[in-house]
Design a protein around this motif. Structure first.
Motif, mmCIF file in Angstrom:
data_model
loop_
_atom_site.group_PDB
_atom_site.id
_atom_site.type_symbol
_atom_site.label_atom_id
_atom_site.label_comp_id
_atom_site.label_asym_id
_atom_site.label_seq_id
_atom_site.Cartn_x
_atom_site.Cartn_y
_atom_site.Cartn_z
ATOM 1 N N GLU A 93 64.594 -35.375 -39.523
ATOM 2 C CA GLU A 93 63.140 -35.568 -39.452
ATOM 3 C C GLU A 93 62.791 -36.734 -38.510
ATOM 4 O OE1 GLU A 93 65.103 -36.508 -41.844
ATOM 5 O OE2 GLU A 93 64.773 -38.659 -41.776
ATOM 6 N N LEU A 94 63.822 -37.499 -38.118
ATOM 7 C CA LEU A 94 63.562 -38.749 -37.400
ATOM 8 C C LEU A 94 62.762 -38.587 -36.093
ATOM 9 C CD1 LEU A 94 63.945 -41.806 -37.462
ATOM 10 C CD2 LEU A 94 66.095 -41.482 -36.255
ATOM 11 N N PRO A 95 63.050 -37.598 -35.240
ATOM 12 C CA PRO A 95 62.237 -37.475 -34.025
ATOM 13 C C PRO A 95 60.741 -37.324 -34.313
ATOM 14 C CG PRO A 95 64.218 -36.170 -33.812
ATOM 15 C CD PRO A 95 64.184 -36.654 -35.235
ATOM 16 N N VAL A 96 60.392 -36.606 -35.386
ATOM 17 C CA VAL A 96 58.972 -36.458 -35.738
ATOM 18 C C VAL A 96 58.434 -37.794 -36.272
ATOM 19 C CG1 VAL A 96 57.315 -35.259 -37.227
ATOM 20 C CG2 VAL A 96 59.210 -33.991 -36.209
ATOM 21 N N CYS A 110 74.395 -24.074 -49.796
ATOM 22 C CA CYS A 110 74.634 -25.121 -50.800
ATOM 23 C C CYS A 110 75.405 -26.312 -50.214
ATOM 24 C CB CYS A 110 75.372 -24.542 -52.011
ATOM 25 S SG CYS A 110 76.971 -23.862 -51.592
ATOM 26 N N ASP A 111 76.036 -26.142 -49.042
ATOM 27 C CA ASP A 111 76.811 -27.241 -48.448
ATOM 28 C C ASP A 111 75.995 -28.077 -47.462
ATOM 29 O OD1 ASP A 111 79.061 -26.411 -49.796
ATOM 30 O OD2 ASP A 111 79.722 -25.076 -48.166
ATOM 31 N N ILE A 112 74.724 -27.659 -47.193
ATOM 32 C CA ILE A 112 73.954 -28.342 -46.139
ATOM 33 C C ILE A 112 73.362 -29.656 -46.644
ATOM 34 C CG2 ILE A 112 72.000 -28.134 -44.553
ATOM 35 C CD1 ILE A 112 72.398 -25.114 -44.569
ATOM 36 N N LYS A 113 73.646 -30.739 -45.907
ATOM 37 C CA LYS A 113 73.109 -32.067 -46.244
ATOM 38 C C LYS A 113 72.597 -32.707 -44.947
ATOM 39 C CE LYS A 113 74.998 -32.221 -50.559
ATOM 40 N NZ LYS A 113 75.337 -30.797 -50.565
ATOM 41 N N PRO A 114 71.338 -32.438 -44.572
ATOM 42 C CA PRO A 114 70.834 -32.934 -43.275
ATOM 43 C C PRO A 114 70.830 -34.461 -43.180
ATOM 44 C CG PRO A 114 69.318 -31.340 -44.256
ATOM 45 C CD PRO A 114 70.311 -31.688 -45.309
ATOM 46 N N VAL A 115 71.115 -34.955 -41.994
ATOM 47 C CA VAL A 115 71.069 -36.406 -41.758
ATOM 48 C C VAL A 115 70.090 -36.696 -40.621
ATOM 49 C CG1 VAL A 115 72.412 -38.471 -41.197
ATOM 50 C CG2 VAL A 115 73.518 -36.575 -42.394
ATOM 51 N N TRP A 116 68.994 -37.363 -40.938
ATOM 52 C CA TRP A 116 68.034 -37.882 -39.969
ATOM 53 C C TRP A 116 67.390 -36.816 -39.076
ATOM 54 C CZ3 TRP A 116 71.540 -42.579 -38.362
ATOM 55 C CH2 TRP A 116 71.539 -43.508 -39.403
ATOM 56 N N GLN A 176 63.056 -30.729 -43.531
ATOM 57 C CA GLN A 176 63.080 -32.128 -43.976
ATOM 58 C C GLN A 176 61.687 -32.761 -43.880
ATOM 59 O OE1 GLN A 176 65.841 -32.334 -45.799
ATOM 60 N NE2 GLN A 176 66.164 -34.398 -45.055
ATOM 61 N N CYS A 177 60.951 -32.427 -42.820
ATOM 62 C CA CYS A 177 59.586 -32.968 -42.685
ATOM 63 C C CYS A 177 58.733 -32.528 -43.869
ATOM 64 C CB CYS A 177 58.940 -32.491 -41.385
ATOM 65 S SG CYS A 177 59.526 -33.396 -39.953
ATOM 66 N N ARG A 178 58.877 -31.270 -44.269
ATOM 67 C CA ARG A 178 58.108 -30.789 -45.428
ATOM 68 C C ARG A 178 58.443 -31.593 -46.680
ATOM 69 N NH1 ARG A 178 56.158 -25.539 -44.051
ATOM 70 N NH2 ARG A 178 57.494 -24.537 -42.525
ATOM 71 N N GLN A 179 59.741 -31.951 -46.832
ATOM 72 C CA GLN A 179 60.162 -32.654 -48.043
ATOM 73 C C GLN A 179 59.800 -34.146 -47.991
ATOM 74 O OE1 GLN A 179 61.819 -30.283 -50.005
ATOM 75 N NE2 GLN A 179 61.519 -29.052 -48.163
ATOM 76 N N MET A 180 59.947 -34.745 -46.798
ATOM 77 C CA MET A 180 59.965 -36.209 -46.753
ATOM 78 C C MET A 180 58.682 -36.888 -46.294
ATOM 79 S SD MET A 180 63.762 -36.862 -45.305
ATOM 80 C CE MET A 180 63.519 -38.639 -45.328
ATOM 81 N N LEU A 181 57.943 -36.260 -45.374
ATOM 82 C CA LEU A 181 56.798 -36.970 -44.778
ATOM 83 C C LEU A 181 55.767 -37.368 -45.808
ATOM 84 C CD1 LEU A 181 56.113 -35.237 -41.345
ATOM 85 C CD2 LEU A 181 57.384 -37.310 -41.843
ATOM 86 N N LEU A 215 66.128 -27.559 -35.418
ATOM 87 C CA LEU A 215 64.683 -27.354 -35.637
ATOM 88 C C LEU A 215 64.414 -26.885 -37.061
ATOM 89 C CD1 LEU A 215 63.500 -25.737 -32.283
ATOM 90 C CD2 LEU A 215 62.869 -27.977 -33.184
ATOM 91 N N ALA A 216 65.252 -25.955 -37.543
ATOM 92 C CA ALA A 216 65.091 -25.471 -38.919
ATOM 93 C C ALA A 216 65.238 -26.629 -39.893
ATOM 94 C CB ALA A 216 66.141 -24.395 -39.210
#
Ligand SMILES: Nc1nc2c(ncn2[C@@H]2O[C@H](COP(=O)(O)OP(=O)(O)OP(=O)(O)O)[C@@H](O)[C@H]2O)c(=O)[nH]1
Ligand SMILES: [Mg+2]
Length: 308
Positions: free
Chosen positions: A289-292, A281-287, A23-28, A17-18
């Protein structure tokens, strides 16, 4: 729109969720021209605190940990009187979404819960906690491959030491469907009409088996993006085929409860962290934001390429 994540203890719901909201804030806005912001910063304190832990640290090399969700804790729940009973309900977080040129804003309500509340036979108070899923447009189940011993030999842990314990996730999925049917008064044999996103969490552990870098958003010359349903359908098929080889009863249960199932790998962190925590610094989320994005696309608020 309501988003609540159903999944086993330690499946990665809170971290997801975090990561998803961040990601939604960055990408949408960048991809789809949809603005995404807090509607009620006071109510949103819990999710903002999650996000800040993982994505907004002065020193991003110090290990951070989101605690196991404890619904007795006052930061994520409130006790209310319902029909004379004291019932513990999770606190929502509220976001406002507005499409470019659209005058009617949408709101997104997000809930966190603890894996224990989805266990079959959990008391009625625990099931009240999970009933916000009745109002969601898309059901979102999170399957943790590291909580199924049959996946162990396929997992690529890298240098990370985090691990989950074995849990029967097909039973959890059936319990989710049973609660929804019970409360909607559906007959047991009817399938749920809402789409079910069957998320495979911690998909970084399956990097060798699932393709996580295919482009699911298709851009045109003008810089506008659309969710590519053909690519997403391929990803879903590939993911399902893999799951089916190892845990066929899990995929069968998913199809048994819903007629429209999408199997989607997601990774909130993009790597396996240490048991003690994760370095931002190691976090690289993958997809994440996709459910939203999927829910917005179903509502016609984000463009799609291909047929549903
Ligand atoms: N490899 C990997 N591990 C992850 C990822 N996301 C979370 N984890 C691990 O899973 C652990 C549990 O994550 P949580 O988000 O707290 O799990 P939860 O589903 O909220 O658990 P409960 O609150 O107990 O229901 C984290 O501490 C991480 O070690 C991911 O994307 N990849
Ligand atoms: Mg949690």
């Amino acid at each position: 729109m309501v988003m609540s994540v159903v999944g086993a203890a330690g499946a990665g719901k809170s971290v997801f969720l975090a990561s998803s909201m961040w990601q939604c804030r960055q990408m949408l806005s960048r991809l789809f021209g949809v603005s995404f912001m807090d509607l009620d910063p006071v109510a949103n304190r819990w999710i903002n605190a999650y996000e800040e832990k993982l994505f907004f640290q002065e020193d991003d090399t110090t290990l951070q940990q989101i605690e196991k969700t404890d619904l007795q804790a006052s930061n994520v729940s409130r006790s209310v009187m319902l029909d004379g009973d004291n019932v513990l309900l999770p606190l929502p977080s509220f976001f406002q979404l507005r499409t470019r040129g659209g005058d009617q804003p949408q709101s997104l309500v997000v809930y966190d819960s603890a894996g224990e509340h989805f266990r079959a036979g959990a008391d009625t108070q625990a099931s009240a906690v999970t009933l916000n899923m009745l109002n969601s447009d898309t059901l979102f189940f999170m399957f943790d491959p590291s909580a199924d011993p049959r996946f162990r030999s396929y997992l690529d842990r890298g240098g990370g030491t985090a691990r989950n314990y074995a849990q029967r996730q097909d039973i959890l999925l059936s319990e989710m469907a049973a609660r929804i049917r019970r409360h909607l008064g559906n007959r047991s044999e009817t399938r749920l009409s809402k789409p079910l996103i069957f998320g495979v969490s911690k998909a970084d552990l399956l990097r060798r088996r699932l393709s996580l870098n295919v482009p699911i958003y298709k851009g045109d010359k003008s810089g506008a993006y659309a969710l590519d349903l053909d690519v997403l359908r391929d990803v879903s098929r590939q993911t399902e085929t893999f799951l089916d080889e190892i845990a066929p009863e899990v995929t069968a249960t998913a199809h048994d409860i819903a007629s429209d199932v999408w199997f989607v790998p997601v990774s909130a962190l993009g790597h396996n962290p240490m048991r003690e925590g994760v370095r931002p610094c190691d976090i690289k989320p993958v997809w994440t934001e996709l459910p939203v994005v999927f829910t917005l696309a179903k509502k016609g608020l984000v463009p799609v390429s291909g047929e549903w």
